[in-house]
Design a protein around this motif. Structure first.
Motif, short mmCIF file in Angstrom:
data_model
loop_
_atom_site.label_atom_id
_atom_site.label_comp_id
_atom_site.label_asym_id
_atom_site.label_seq_id
_atom_site.Cartn_x
_atom_site.Cartn_y
_atom_site.Cartn_z
N LYS A 1 0.80 -1.23 0.00
CA LYS A 1 0.00 0.00 0.00
C LYS A 1 0.83 1.28 0.00
O LYS A 1 0.35 2.31 -0.43
N ASN A 2 2.07 1.25 0.45
CA ASN A 2 2.91 2.45 0.48
C ASN A 2 3.81 2.50 -0.75
O ASN A 2 4.86 1.88 -0.77
N VAL A 3 3.38 3.26 -1.76
CA VAL A 3 4.14 3.40 -3.00
C VAL A 3 4.22 4.89 -3.30
O VAL A 3 3.20 5.58 -3.30
N SER A 4 5.42 5.40 -3.57
CA SER A 4 5.57 6.82 -3.88
C SER A 4 4.99 7.11 -5.26
O SER A 4 4.79 6.21 -6.08
N ALA A 5 4.74 8.38 -5.53
CA ALA A 5 4.14 8.78 -6.81
C ALA A 5 5.08 8.48 -7.97
O ALA A 5 4.64 8.02 -9.03
N SER A 6 6.38 8.72 -7.80
CA SER A 6 7.32 8.44 -8.89
C SER A 6 7.44 6.94 -9.14
O SER A 6 7.57 6.51 -10.29
N ALA A 7 7.39 6.13 -8.08
CA ALA A 7 7.45 4.68 -8.26
C ALA A 7 6.19 4.18 -8.96
O ALA A 7 6.26 3.33 -9.85
N ARG A 8 5.03 4.70 -8.59
CA ARG A 8 3.77 4.32 -9.22
C ARG A 8 3.81 4.65 -10.72
O ARG A 8 3.40 3.84 -11.56
N GLU A 9 4.34 5.81 -11.05
CA GLU A 9 4.44 6.23 -12.44
C GLU A 9 5.35 5.29 -13.24
O GLU A 9 5.01 4.87 -14.35
N LYS A 10 6.51 4.91 -12.67
CA LYS A 10 7.44 4.03 -13.36
C LYS A 10 6.86 2.63 -13.53
O LYS A 10 7.06 1.99 -14.57
N ILE A 11 6.15 2.14 -12.52
CA ILE A 11 5.56 0.81 -12.59
C ILE A 11 4.48 0.75 -13.66
O ILE A 11 4.42 -0.17 -14.47
N GLU A 12 3.62 1.77 -13.69
CA GLU A 12 2.55 1.80 -14.68
C GLU A 12 3.09 2.05 -16.09
O GLU A 12 2.54 1.55 -17.07
N LYS A 13 4.17 2.81 -16.22
CA LYS A 13 4.79 3.06 -17.52
C LYS A 13 5.39 1.79 -18.08
O LYS A 13 5.40 1.57 -19.30
N ALA A 14 5.89 0.91 -17.22
CA ALA A 14 6.49 -0.37 -17.65
C ALA A 14 5.42 -1.42 -17.95
O ALA A 14 5.74 -2.51 -18.40
N GLY A 15 4.14 -1.10 -17.69
CA GLY A 15 3.06 -2.04 -17.98
C GLY A 15 2.56 -2.79 -16.77
O GLY A 15 1.70 -3.65 -16.89
N GLY A 16 3.08 -2.49 -15.60
CA GLY A 16 2.65 -3.15 -14.38
C GLY A 16 1.49 -2.43 -13.74
O GLY A 16 0.91 -1.49 -14.31
N SER A 17 1.13 -2.88 -12.55
CA SER A 17 0.01 -2.27 -11.84
C SER A 17 0.30 -2.23 -10.34
O SER A 17 1.08 -3.02 -9.82
#
Length: 89
Positions: A70-86
């Motif tokens: 549940k604790n994910v920074s905004a930049s990490a969330r952006e990189k994960i979603e950009k790579a196709g993850g969720s």
């Protein structure tokens, strides 16, 4: 000063947060992996007692990962979603 300084100290009640960077996830896991606390402990990225785990955005991510923390920074969330993850939190 003749008397010692005494008072309330908050260090006993402080939360300890273990930090894992996105670059470390890229090296430790394969495409399509599901990342949660148990898998982080098995891989050795988290091995201390902690109150919470937080994913930070330092490093590059090229793998499609599903994050269940549940604790994910905004930049990490952006990189994960950009790579196709969720991020399921």
């Amino acid at each position: 000063r003749r008397l010692p300084k005494k008072g309330f100290n908050n260090t006993a009640f402080q939360d300890f947060i273990e930090v894992v960077n996105v670059g470390e996830l890229n090296e430790a896991f394969q495409d399509g992996a599901v990342i949660n606390e148990a898998t982080l402990r098995e891989s050795g990225l988290v091995n201390r007692n902690c109150d919470a785990i937080k994913i930070l955005g330092t490093g590059d991510l090229s793998r499609k990962l599903t994050i269940e923390i549940k604790n994910v920074s905004a930049s990490a969330r952006e990189k994960i979603e950009k790579a196709g993850g969720s991020v399921a939190a």
